[in-house]
Design an enzyme around this catalytic site. Structure first.
Site, PDB file in Angstrom:
ATOM      1  N   LYS A  56       0.832  -1.206   0.000  1.00  0.00           N
ATOM      2  CA  LYS A  56       0.000   0.000   0.000  1.00  0.00           C
ATOM      3  C   LYS A  56       0.862   1.249   0.000  1.00  0.00           C
ATOM      4  O   LYS A  56       0.555   2.235  -0.687  1.00  0.00           O
ATOM      5  CB  LYS A  56      -0.944  -0.043   1.201  1.00  0.00           C
ATOM      6  CG  LYS A  56      -2.004  -1.130   1.073  1.00  0.00           C
ATOM      7  CD  LYS A  56      -2.649  -1.505   2.386  1.00  0.00           C
ATOM      8  CE  LYS A  56      -3.579  -2.701   2.209  1.00  0.00           C
ATOM      9  NZ  LYS A  56      -4.091  -3.238   3.486  1.00  0.00           N
ATOM     10  N   GLN A 100      -4.126  -2.044   9.821  1.00  0.00           N
ATOM     11  CA  GLN A 100      -3.966  -3.333   9.153  1.00  0.00           C
ATOM     12  C   GLN A 100      -4.578  -4.449   9.994  1.00  0.00           C
ATOM     13  O   GLN A 100      -4.289  -4.599  11.171  1.00  0.00           O
ATOM     14  CB  GLN A 100      -2.484  -3.620   8.890  1.00  0.00           C
ATOM     15  CG  GLN A 100      -2.224  -4.912   8.151  1.00  0.00           C
ATOM     16  CD  GLN A 100      -2.840  -4.937   6.762  1.00  0.00           C
ATOM     17  OE1 GLN A 100      -2.755  -3.970   6.012  1.00  0.00           O
ATOM     18  NE2 GLN A 100      -3.455  -6.056   6.401  1.00  0.00           N
ATOM     19  N   ASP A 123     -10.868   3.028   4.723  1.00  0.00           N
ATOM     20  CA  ASP A 123     -10.976   1.587   4.523  1.00  0.00           C
ATOM     21  C   ASP A 123     -12.372   1.075   4.865  1.00  0.00           C
ATOM     22  O   ASP A 123     -12.643  -0.116   4.760  1.00  0.00           O
ATOM     23  CB  ASP A 123      -9.931   0.858   5.375  1.00  0.00           C
ATOM     24  CG  ASP A 123      -9.633  -0.549   4.872  1.00  0.00           C
ATOM     25  OD1 ASP A 123      -9.822  -0.803   3.661  1.00  0.00           O
ATOM     26  OD2 ASP A 123      -9.206  -1.388   5.679  1.00  0.00           O
TER      27      ASP A 123
END
Length: 282
Positions: A56, A100, A123
């Site tokens: 990313k 994450q 996200d």
């Protein structure tokens, strides 16, 4: 199928198209003195998670965006993680925050997700973001579900009136993609570990989304002739949740792994971060 040929849904082509559209937006932001910034938080030293975070970050740099990497030890407490997230919430140079997944077991992952400001939840992991997605107006729906919808749109595969079967009900994949397909006028069946006669339900599907986290779980004889198969799984050895070769026999269109949904997920994350930068400014 196209002229009788199987349609392999190339995620790299979709991702490249999305990134091309972002270049001008990033340039205009930079002319205003704003560089879109994605902050990634990695807790612990899981090698797969570290690889995902690095991918990313590299994707950000290739587009001229900033990647801020926050690394915390595996012994980090929920309170310390939330404190780090709140600092990023207050940092005006940060436009998107990604925690994450997964975090170490002792951390309350849901509490950590909920600490992310909705304006920076690129996200799509917060409860508010999920609710906005369900009502069809989320700025930042969960990235993998949004990537699946982007692939279907790019290849002009019809959704309205189709029967979609989603295998998996996680809050950041199975559930949100189910609601996105529903909002696009599909009839949706969401399956999970307690679903009875799963194979029979999949055999009725015009669109199959596999998001179960088990390698080669979906079998070829489960696929109705002409169905579209979206494999959102990723398992060791570059293996998806679908038995690719077996399912290819009946499918009209299918995503490979790892060059299907994965690249579009990352491109979607970048798109959301750019949108957040446009909304938040510097």
């Amino acid at each position: 199928m196209v002229n009788g040929e199987k349609l392999i849904l190339d995620g790299n082509a979709v991702a490249d198209s999305m990134k091309l559209q972002l270049e001008g937006r990033i340039k205009r932001l930079k002319e205003r003195g704003i560089t879109p910034c994605l902050a990634t938080i990695l807790v612990g030293d899981d090698p797969s998670s570290a690889t995902y975070v690095r991918m990313k970050g590299n994707a950000c740099k290739r587009l001229g965006m900033t990647s801020m990497r926050v690394e915390l030890s595996a012994s980090t407490t929920t309170e310390a993680l939330i404190a780090a997230i709140r600092e990023l919430n207050e940092d005006r140079s940060v436009h998107g925050i990604l925690l994450q997944h997964p975090v170490p077991h002792h951390i309350d992952e849901r509490a950590a997700f909920e600490a992310i400001a909705i304006a920076k939840d690129v996200d799509g992991v917060t409860a508010v973001g999920y609710a906005q997605n369900a009502f069809g107006y989320a700025d930042y729906p969960s990235c993998t579900p949004a990537a699946i919808m982007a692939i279907l749109a790019y290849y002009q595969l019809p959704i309205g009136g189709k029967h979609a079967v989603v295998i998996g009900r996680s809050p950041i994949l199975g559930k949100p993609v189910s609601v996105m397909l529903l909002n696009a006028d599909a009839t949706v069946t969401t399956c999970h570990s307690r679903t009875s006669d799963l194979a029979a339900l999949v055999r009725m599907a015009d669109i199959v989304v596999a998001a179960v986290g088990k390698p080669k779980f979906v079998q070829g004889d489960w696929i109705k002739p002409g169905a579209v198969v979206i494999d959102a799984g990723y398992n060791p050895g570059n293996v998806g949740d679908v038995d690719y070769e077996a399912c290819l026999a009946n499918a009209s269109a299918i995503t490979p792994v790892p060059t299907g949904v994965g690249p579009v997920t990352i491109a979607t994350l970048l798109k959301h971060t750019v949108h957040a930068a446009e909304k938040l400014g510097g």
